[in-house]
Design an enzyme around this catalytic site. Structure first.
Site, PDB file in Angstrom:
ATOM      1  N   HIS A 127       3.524 -10.288  -9.610  1.00  0.00           N
ATOM      2  CA  HIS A 127       4.962 -10.530  -9.522  1.00  0.00           C
ATOM      3  C   HIS A 127       5.642  -9.424  -8.718  1.00  0.00           C
ATOM      4  O   HIS A 127       6.497  -9.677  -7.874  1.00  0.00           O
ATOM      5  CB  HIS A 127       5.582 -10.613 -10.912  1.00  0.00           C
ATOM      6  CG  HIS A 127       7.071 -10.764 -10.881  1.00  0.00           C
ATOM      7  ND1 HIS A 127       7.696 -11.948 -10.554  1.00  0.00           N
ATOM      8  CD2 HIS A 127       8.077  -9.862 -11.099  1.00  0.00           C
ATOM      9  CE1 HIS A 127       9.008 -11.786 -10.588  1.00  0.00           C
ATOM     10  NE2 HIS A 127       9.260 -10.532 -10.905  1.00  0.00           N
ATOM     11  N   SER A 128       5.246  -8.205  -8.965  1.00  0.00           N
ATOM     12  CA  SER A 128       5.744  -7.049  -8.226  1.00  0.00           C
ATOM     13  C   SER A 128       4.748  -5.916  -8.451  1.00  0.00           C
ATOM     14  O   SER A 128       3.717  -6.089  -9.106  1.00  0.00           O
ATOM     15  CB  SER A 128       7.141  -6.635  -8.718  1.00  0.00           C
ATOM     16  OG  SER A 128       7.064  -6.059 -10.015  1.00  0.00           O
ATOM     17  N   SER A 160      19.386  -8.338  -8.019  1.00  0.00           N
ATOM     18  CA  SER A 160      18.307  -8.466  -9.014  1.00  0.00           C
ATOM     19  C   SER A 160      18.567  -9.499 -10.104  1.00  0.00           C
ATOM     20  O   SER A 160      17.644 -10.203 -10.507  1.00  0.00           O
ATOM     21  CB  SER A 160      18.023  -7.101  -9.651  1.00  0.00           C
ATOM     22  OG  SER A 160      17.366  -6.259  -8.733  1.00  0.00           O
ATOM     23  N   GLU A 186       0.830  -1.211   0.000  1.00  0.00           N
ATOM     24  CA  GLU A 186       0.000   0.000   0.000  1.00  0.00           C
ATOM     25  C   GLU A 186       0.862   1.257   0.000  1.00  0.00           C
ATOM     26  O   GLU A 186       0.524   2.255  -0.657  1.00  0.00           O
ATOM     27  CB  GLU A 186      -0.916  -0.005   1.223  1.00  0.00           C
ATOM     28  CG  GLU A 186      -1.994  -1.090   1.177  1.00  0.00           C
ATOM     29  CD  GLU A 186      -2.771  -1.198   2.481  1.00  0.00           C
ATOM     30  OE1 GLU A 186      -2.369  -0.535   3.467  1.00  0.00           O
ATOM     31  OE2 GLU A 186      -3.770  -1.945   2.520  1.00  0.00           O
TER      32      GLU A 186
END
Length: 484
Positions: free
Chosen positions: A376-377, A247, A161
């Site tokens: 996923h993101s 990453s 959020e």
């Protein structure tokens, strides 16, 4: 026989222990089948089995597929596994071990007739399956596991959020995979080294990484151990033996094999655990890491979270094999498939895997079947490539948090009052941590150019000079809260 007679009682005990673990569902790389699938199909002929049972057991006798330590060891294994039949004399003495000849041309099938079964302990309602083989969990550990699963769930919701409100730049959740995070961490030792992918914050949470530390990293403030140079959710903690998240996909797997080999050389009673998603198994580093670990007999657990989707790519479009678990056999690695939404099953499998990795100096591959309930993101909209009904089903019917709570509660270890207190407490702590992290000072601009070289090279100095000049010309285009 004199050589075998010198085996210690400890070696025999370790061998017996290994056979016991192999009966718990781990796939033997030599046969390619777990005992559950291999009943009625003896691994050895009756003659060889009688010969085998008459001798003390050690790793060489049961794991002839491993690399040979010496020519002597090779000769011992070859003579031990051979029989007096004429057919056995028709074999090739190959550097990797004796290979029998055959006059029949048979191609190895691309897949077995049945899929590798999935080990689980709790049913979908959180009730213990009768006659389940699992590691007993104390009330203290079980309550902590459930509490951390709830904390991870709340943390994901609030940080997600916060990203949607524009307060942090990026986030991804572990929704649907809470059992994998917490149960695997609970089964490990604090000395075990973690090389994560990016969906394992629960491992850090279990080890004592505070909600404030999570918030500081996501907001990239001065208290962030990465000094604000990483994207949000790229956590790391030397104190907790948790390598900083990177990453690029699967690069941690060959690194894990090397670190595990160093633990072995230093005689450490610890292992390395490296996590990867199903999509990462399509990277070359996955295969390099597994092969390296197998050949060097490194104490490492490769834990694959098979959640069905590599971002938008379904597993059916990634590989034709029976998931990931069968890939271990090709590299001579013992493997198991486990229900990733069953916390007890994950805990038990990782406990057994760790024991084998540390005591036997071997890699283990675990495939946990689970489901990524969230996107996923924050950069993804998963409803574009999968049905909403599918997401809702996994979120409700196969929720790992609810499932484990039912079991904990059935034991009389949890109540509605504790549930309310926990959720209110975690939410309050997290909101306070976000307020502190958001107001904290950012790292100075100079930190962007530090900690790589002992003495900064000329090209790096030129880049810093150019950046400062650009900021001076266009001050309104740069954040005012970063000290220049």
């Amino acid at each position: 026989m004199a050589i075998w007679g010198r085996l210690s009682s400890r070696t025999i005990a370790n061998a017996n222990h290994m056979r016991k673990r192999m009966n718990q569902g781990f796939i033997n790389p030599a046969s390619g089948l777990s005992p559950a699938l291999n009943r009625g199909t003896p691994l050895f002929s009756d003659g060889n089995r009688r010969h085998l049972d008459s001798l003390p057991r050690n790793r060489a006798t049961l794991s002839w597929f491993q690399r040979f330590k010496s020519t002597l060891a090779e000769n011992q294994q070859d003579s031990f596994l051979s029989s007096d039949s004429d057919e056995d004399h028709q074999s090739l003495q190959f550097p990797g071990g004796k290979v029998s000849y055959t006059s029949e041309m048979n191609f190895i099938s691309e897949s077995s007739e049945t899929r590798v079964p999935c080990y689980r302990v709790l049913d979908d309602d959180g009730e213990l399956i009768p006659d389940s083989d699992f590691q007993q969990v104390s009330e203290e550990v079980a309550v902590k596991m459930y509490s951390k699963m709830v904390s991870l769930q709340i943390m994901d919701t609030i940080f997600y959020e916060a990203q949607r409100q524009g307060r942090i730049s990026f986030y991804l959740t572990s929704a649907g995979e809470e059992a994998i995070n917490i149960a695997s961490a609970a089964a490990l030792s604090e000395q075990d080294i973690i090389l994560p992918q990016y969906r394992e914050p629960g491992v850090l949470l279990w080890r004592g990484f505070t909600l404030q530390e999570f918030a500081d990293q996501c907001f990239g403030n001065k208290a962030d151990y990465g000094k604000g140079r990483q994207m949000p959710i790229h956590y790391g903690s030397k104190k907790h033996n948790f390598f900083t998240i990177s990453s690029p996909i699967a690069t941690q797997l060959p690194q894990a094999a090397g670190i595990a080999y160093s633990l072995k050389m230093d005689n450490k009673k610890a292992c390395v655990v490296s996590y990867i998603g199903d999509g990462g198994t399509s990277e070359g580093d996955f295969h390099a890491g597994l092969n390296f670990a197998a050949v060097m007999e490194a104490p490492v657990i490769f834990f694959c979270r098979n959640n069905g989707w590599a971002i938008s790519t379904n597993v059916s479009e990634q590989f034709r094999s029976d998931g990931i678990v069968v890939k271990g056999r090709a590299y001579g690695i013992r493997s198991i498939r486990v229900d990733g939404n069953d916390a007890l099953a994950v805990y038990t499998a990782v406990s057994a895997a760790r024991e084998m990795a540390v005591n036997e100096h071997r890699p283990i591959l675990i495939e946990a079947l689970t489901y990524r309930v969230g996107h996923h993101s924050t950069s993804d909209d998963s409803t574009k490539y999968r049905k909403l009904d599918e997401i809702v089903y996994w979120k409700n019917a196969r929720n790992p948090v609810n499932r484990f709570r039912n079991w904990v509660q059935s034991n009389g270890w949890w109540s509605e009052q504790q549930e309310t207190q926990l959720r209110n407490s975690v939410r309050k702590q997290l909101l306070e941590a976000i307020q502190v992290a958001e107001k904290a000072e950012k790292p100075p601009l100079s930190e962007m150019f530090r900690d790589v070289y002992d003495y900064p090279p000329s090209n790096l100095e030129e880049q810093e000079k150019h950046l400062r000049e650009t900021i001076s010309r266009h001050p309104s285009d740069y954040p005012v809260d970063i000290p220049v």
